[in-house]
Design an enzyme around this catalytic site. Structure first.
Site: not given
Length: 349
Positions: A75, A93, A128
């Site tokens: 993250k 992101h 992916r």
């Protein structure tokens, strides 16, 4: 010698890791140097990495790692504005216009580093190579069902925390639905993908009747009145140009059976978001956002759902990714080259 540095996750409630001790041992056997940071919250204990031959570093010490170390996390990094000079593997992101993503790219530009975004590690056909999708779908459907059950008692889903296993989570959902009365019907869009499969599997496991839609059912571009006819709607399709709107803004005041939206793809900051009744992600302390009171409509939009099941999701993802980490230096399939090219294309001019 390639040096992979596994950083501690700094986001609250993030117990996942992208490399298991067994995977670390395989990298070391292949000639890699592997450093693993200590962590107060990682589900997999440090002792396993130490036994595999990893070097151990203090939590959060990656900024001082050797310049050639590849920093591997999942993250986001703390938004402190510091330039980023290393090569980082993580979910950035950052490529869909998100404000935080643009700030992240600016940090890479300032520091001369590189982002190898896990979302953009793909085979030549665009698939992916590794994803948490199944467990995101499973956990997202579970929380949406728990909110439905809470609504049946006149309430709303409260704070959530990690589960020791998928079985424990499933049992919890089943008990809550039993206490709440009738099961809702659920509609899953993106049902043929990893995320949708996980969502549908949870629904089936707890006795929720699920309608499965994918590209064929959404090809006409909408509108989709069927969404409003289900008690729970689970969006499992990533926002991208051309994604149709599944829930328009006026759905809040429309006649509907819909009471819970699980936006498992969770990209409210993107202009391409197909869910137009909310504008911000939810979190573990407040997992659902009430967007309408009469009749009730809640949105569940947690952006690290697989963390609810940190052991299963870590082991699954790490197993998918390991062959490509082993090929990081040679990259015979071009997986890492494609990620570098995408980063170069997205970097601000």
């Amino acid at each position: 010698m390639l040096h992979l540095w596994v950083r501690a996750e700094q986001r609250p409630n993030e117990e996942r890791v992208g490399l298991t001790p067994e995977g670390a041992g395989a990298l070391i056997a292949a000639g890699y140097r592997v450093t693993v940071e200590d962590s107060r919250q990682r589900m997999i204990e440090l002792a396993g990495y130490r036994a595999a031959g990893c070097e151990i570093a203090p939590e959060g010490s990656w900024p001082d790692a050797p310049a050639d170390a590849v920093i591997f996390g999942l993250k986001e990094l703390p938004e402190d504005g510091t330039p980023l000079g290393h090569t980082h593997i993580m979910f950035g992101h950052a490529y869909k216009g998100q404000p935080a993503g643009q700030r992240l790219l600016a940090r890479f530009k300032a520091g001369g580093g590189t982002l190898l975004d896990l979302e953009y590690l793909t085979h030549a056909d665009g698939r992916r190579v590794a994803a948490f999708g199944y467990w995101a779908g499973f956990a997202g459907a579970a929380l949406s069902a728990l909110d439905w059950a809470a609504q049946a008692g006149g309430g709303q889903l409260g704070p959530v925390s990690t589960y020791a296993s998928a079985e424990a989570l499933t049992d919890d959902v089943r008990r809550a639905l039993d206490a709440g009365g009738d099961r809702p019907a659920a509609l899953v869009i993106g049902a043929l993908g990893r995320v949708g499969t996980g969502a549908a599997d949870l629904c089936s496991a707890v006795g929720i009747d699920v309608t499965k839609w994918d590209m064929a059912e959404t090809a006409h571009g909408g509108p989709f009145p069927e969404v409003l006819e289900h008690g729970i709607f689970l969006n499992c399709i990533l926002a991208r140009p051309g994604t149709p709107v599944f829930v328009p803004a006026d759905a809040k005041t429309s006649a509907r059976a819909l009471r819970v939206i699980g936006d498992i793809a969770c990209d409210p900051d993107s202009e391409f978001s197909p869910i137009k009744v909310y504008d911000r992600a939810t979190d573990w302390q407040a997992p659902v956002l009430r967007v309408q009171d009469d009749p009730v409509l809640d949105v569940m939009a947690i952006d690290n759902l697989p963390s609810l099941l940190p052991r299963e999701s870590s082991e699954d993802f790490a197993g998918q990714l390991l062959p490509h980490l082993l090929a990081l230096g040679t990259d015979p399939d071009g997986v890492w080259a494609r990620a570098r090219a995408e980063f170069a294309a997205q970097l601000p001019g």
